[in-house]
Write a protein that holds these residues in place. Structure first.
Motif, PDB file in Angstrom:
ATOM      1  N   ARG A 130     -14.676 -13.560   1.869  1.00 33.51           N
ATOM      2  CA  ARG A 130     -15.029 -12.154   1.991  1.00 33.51           C
ATOM      3  C   ARG A 130     -15.884 -11.804   0.789  1.00 33.51           C
ATOM      4  O   ARG A 130     -15.551 -12.197  -0.325  1.00 33.51           O
ATOM      5  N   LYS A 185       0.828  -1.206   0.000  1.00 33.30           N
ATOM      6  CA  LYS A 185       0.000   0.000   0.000  1.00 33.30           C
ATOM      7  C   LYS A 185       0.863   1.257   0.000  1.00 33.30           C
ATOM      8  O   LYS A 185       0.451   2.293   0.483  1.00 33.30           O
ATOM      9  N   ASP A 239      -8.617 -12.776  -0.163  1.00 33.91           N
ATOM     10  CA  ASP A 239      -7.976 -11.936  -1.182  1.00 33.91           C
ATOM     11  C   ASP A 239      -6.470 -11.881  -0.953  1.00 33.91           C
ATOM     12  O   ASP A 239      -5.676 -11.966  -1.894  1.00 33.91           O
TER      13      ASP A 239
HETATM   14 MG    MG Z   1      -7.475  -4.875   2.110  1.00 33.88          MG
END
Ligand code: MG
Ligand code: ATP
Length: 191
Positions: free
Chosen positions: A127, A39, A102
């Motif tokens: 999810r 990220k 994921d």
């Molecule tokens: Mg995430």
């Protein structure tokens, strides 16, 4: 359970609770990441805010705790370092690393994946939105990886941040104390 927890929401808490019950775990340790390497392209809230939100959200559950290992380690967070630190802190424990399906789909790209599978079992929680995900199941060691269906909550931190930025409510998506902490610290309003 590792995560950015920016902010922590009820999807995280339900997944953790479900895995705790399924494997009859003594404790679920939430580990907010330091600077997450996947990220680096977006602004992540200060580690101290993410840590405190995780503490607030988990405080009432006697089986939940929070570890600072990732936020206190300088540099980007790699799960292998998390697992090495935790196995040092809990030398007799059998470790399970809880993550979303994921994230599990990406696991083979993580650093030192073979050592990771030696240090912990991996639990991937389903999810909403990840039903069609292709897991590289043939390449994952079957005795070290479990995919677990958890009650579906279509909540993400991204959506919570967007809602705050737009002035929409986050009540009932995150614990009450998190709604209040976000307001107190003026997080996610982009000013
Ligand atoms: Mg995430
Ligand atoms: P962001 O939108 O910023 O990526 P996130 O909601 O995905 O945030 P993370 O902190 O990235 O939250 O998630 C930590 C772990 O929890 C990840 O492995 C993720 O897959 C899992 N997770 C997040 N939300 C849910 C949910 N609603 N149900 C099940 N697992 C979830």
């Amino acid at each position: 359970m590792g995560g950015t927890f920016d902010p922590i929401h009820h999807g995280h808490l339900v997944a953790a609770s479900e895995v705790q019950a399924y494997f009859d775990l003594d404790e679920v340790v939430f580990v907010p990441t330091g600077q997450p390497w996947q990220k680096l392209d977006r602004e992540v809230s200060p580690a101290e805010d993410r840590y405190l939100m995780t503490v607030i959200a988990t405080a009432s559950n006697p089986r939940f705790s929070v570890s600072r290992v990732d936020i206190d380690r300088p540099g980007p967070t790699y799960t292998i370092d998390t697992l090495r630190d935790l196995s040092g802190l809990f030398p007799d424990a059998e470790l399970f690393f809880i993550t979303g399906a994921d994230a599990l789909a990406q696991i083979l790209t993580w650093r030192d994946v073979d050592e990771m599978f030696k240090l912990a079992q991996f639990v991937g929680c389903t999810r909403p939105g990840t039903e069609s995900l292709e897991l590289p199941l043939d390449k994952l060691p079957p005795d070290r990886v479990t995919l677990l269906e958890v009650p579906a909550l279509a909540i993400s931190s991204t959506e919570c941040r967007r809602r705050v930025a737009k002035g929409n409510p986050t009540w009932y998506l995150v614990p009450d104390g998190i709604v209040q902490y976000i307001a107190k610290r003026d997080l996610y309003t982009n000013h």
